[in-house]
Design a protein around this motif. Sequence first.
Motif, short mmCIF file in Angstrom:
data_model
loop_
_atom_site.label_atom_id
_atom_site.label_comp_id
_atom_site.label_asym_id
_atom_site.label_seq_id
_atom_site.Cartn_x
_atom_site.Cartn_y
_atom_site.Cartn_z
N LEU A 21 0.85 -1.18 0.00
CA LEU A 21 0.00 0.00 0.00
C LEU A 21 0.89 1.23 0.00
N PHE A 22 0.50 2.23 -0.79
CA PHE A 22 1.21 3.51 -0.80
C PHE A 22 0.34 4.53 -0.08
N ILE A 23 0.90 5.14 0.97
CA ILE A 23 0.14 6.11 1.77
C ILE A 23 0.68 7.51 1.55
N LEU A 24 -0.20 8.40 1.15
CA LEU A 24 0.10 9.83 1.09
C LEU A 24 -0.49 10.45 2.35
N ASP A 25 0.38 10.81 3.27
CA ASP A 25 -0.05 11.36 4.56
C ASP A 25 0.07 12.88 4.48
N VAL A 26 -1.05 13.57 4.63
CA VAL A 26 -1.05 15.02 4.44
C VAL A 26 -1.12 15.78 5.77
N ARG A 27 -0.75 15.12 6.86
CA ARG A 27 -0.62 15.81 8.13
C ARG A 27 0.71 16.56 8.18
N ASN A 28 0.88 17.40 9.19
CA ASN A 28 2.15 18.10 9.37
C ASN A 28 3.28 17.11 9.60
N VAL A 29 4.49 17.52 9.27
CA VAL A 29 5.65 16.63 9.32
C VAL A 29 5.86 16.08 10.73
N ASP A 30 5.74 16.92 11.75
CA ASP A 30 5.99 16.43 13.11
C ASP A 30 4.97 15.37 13.52
N TYR A 44 5.51 5.37 1.97
CA TYR A 44 4.93 6.60 2.47
C TYR A 44 5.47 7.83 1.73
N LEU A 45 4.60 8.81 1.62
CA LEU A 45 4.98 10.15 1.18
C LEU A 45 4.24 11.12 2.08
N ASN A 46 4.99 11.97 2.76
CA ASN A 46 4.38 12.94 3.68
C ASN A 46 4.50 14.34 3.09
N ILE A 47 3.38 14.87 2.66
CA ILE A 47 3.30 16.24 2.14
C ILE A 47 2.18 16.95 2.89
N PRO A 48 2.49 17.93 3.74
CA PRO A 48 1.43 18.62 4.49
C PRO A 48 0.37 19.21 3.57
N TYR A 49 -0.86 19.15 4.00
CA TYR A 49 -2.00 19.60 3.21
C TYR A 49 -1.85 21.03 2.71
N VAL A 71 -4.90 8.19 0.87
CA VAL A 71 -4.58 9.50 1.43
C VAL A 71 -5.10 9.54 2.86
N VAL A 72 -4.25 10.03 3.77
CA VAL A 72 -4.55 10.02 5.20
C VAL A 72 -4.32 11.39 5.80
N CYS A 73 -5.24 11.81 6.68
CA CYS A 73 -5.04 13.03 7.46
C CYS A 73 -5.52 12.77 8.88
N ALA A 74 -5.66 13.82 9.67
CA ALA A 74 -6.02 13.64 11.07
C ALA A 74 -7.45 13.16 11.25
N LYS A 75 -8.41 13.83 10.54
CA LYS A 75 -9.82 13.52 10.80
C LYS A 75 -10.65 13.29 9.54
N SER A 79 -7.79 14.79 3.66
CA SER A 79 -7.44 13.65 2.80
C SER A 79 -8.50 13.45 1.72
N MET A 80 -9.75 13.72 2.04
CA MET A 80 -10.81 13.60 1.04
C MET A 80 -10.58 14.59 -0.12
N MET A 81 -10.20 15.81 0.22
CA MET A 81 -9.97 16.83 -0.80
C MET A 81 -8.76 16.50 -1.66
N VAL A 82 -7.69 15.99 -1.02
CA VAL A 82 -6.50 15.64 -1.79
C VAL A 82 -6.77 14.43 -2.68
N ALA A 83 -7.51 13.46 -2.17
CA ALA A 83 -7.87 12.29 -2.99
C ALA A 83 -8.69 12.73 -4.19
N ASP A 84 -9.59 13.69 -4.02
CA ASP A 84 -10.36 14.23 -5.15
C ASP A 84 -9.44 14.85 -6.18
N MET A 85 -8.44 15.59 -5.73
CA MET A 85 -7.49 16.22 -6.66
C MET A 85 -6.69 15.18 -7.42
#
Length: 375
Positions: A21-30, A44-49, A71-75, A79-85
């Motif tokens: 599985l490839f996860i694009l995590d759009v939370r902040n880096v920390d 994994y690829l971490n790019i803040p939203y 695509v994963v975010c906090a709540k 992630s829904m918006m980035v997945a749409d893009m």
Amino acid sequence: MSVQQWSAADVAKKVINNEELFILDVRNVDAFEDWKIDGHKFEYLNIPYFELLDGVEGILAKIPTDKEVLVVCAKEGSSMMVADMLAEAGLKAAYLAGGMKTWSEYLEPIKVGDLTGGGELYQFVRLGKGCLSYMVISEGEAAIIDAVRFTEVFLNFASEKNVKIKHVFDTHLHADHISGGRHIAAATGATYYLPPKDAEEVVYDYEPLVDGTTVQIGASNIDVGAIYSPGHTIGSTSFVVDSKYLLTGDILFIDSIGRPDLAGLAEDWVEDLRETLYKRYRELSDDLVVLPAHFMIIDELNEDGTVGKRLGELFAENHGLNIEDEGTFRSIVTDKLPPQPNAYQEIRQVNMGKITPAQDEQTEMEIGPNRCAVR
């Protein structure tokens, strides 16, 4: 391209089945570096939203086209918006419903094994938090050990199995997650057990769980026998189930040992910890399968998704069980500890019954990885 919504259960199956599985995590880096969805074959690829507000064109080259992308975010919302893009750009993408909040709360029940007389032992794996709870079933009765706060999961599972919950145990007063033990007992009429040395400040009724306590489950000869094993807390208690399984709470893990500092008494409890690990447990059978209350890393999962290993193997492989010099042991378990769990003092207060935060507050208190172990 249409966007798929994945549940935490969908992701759990990817972890347990050892799938890619490839996860694009759009939370902040920390936030990502502190805690993420772990999988054996995940990338994994971490790019803040906020870096993607103008579009995803700049990251398309970094996203594979031959793998499933989540695509994963906090709540959920970001992630829904980035997945749409991504979908608009022609990629097949999904987002995690409820985000990391939902991932933190999901429990996967997995059968550990059969017990005498047709009984069964189940492990409830909380993949996003590293918590492990247990249900012993025999002849229409059940006992639960180290339940997390999602009481409906246990009540519904017992209903599916057509068993009545008669006994509920906590191996110790937990500090990294909120226990559901006494609430399950209140909902079912079961007896709730807690080690009295951990219960000096609790404000509710409980049955003292002391060394040598034996509780029979059903009419068969399955029993849950208690062994006093201090060190993580002064009251920590282990269980031998059906002479086959050793439930160690937060004293002994597969790849590490329990930390003694979460009540501020590391220097006082380090000798108890060593005595439990190097004397009390050494008197037990090597063939007992150790089932802890937490796991630290994804590599501790067995092929079927359970977490457990023979005690004899841990004596040979677990570094925390092979530190000959007492001074070195003391230094490792008092001076080189990882960060303490999020809101652990408040969580202890909740588990004492002194405060009752709202559900959203409880979620925030538990956010983050398991931090009960010495690393």
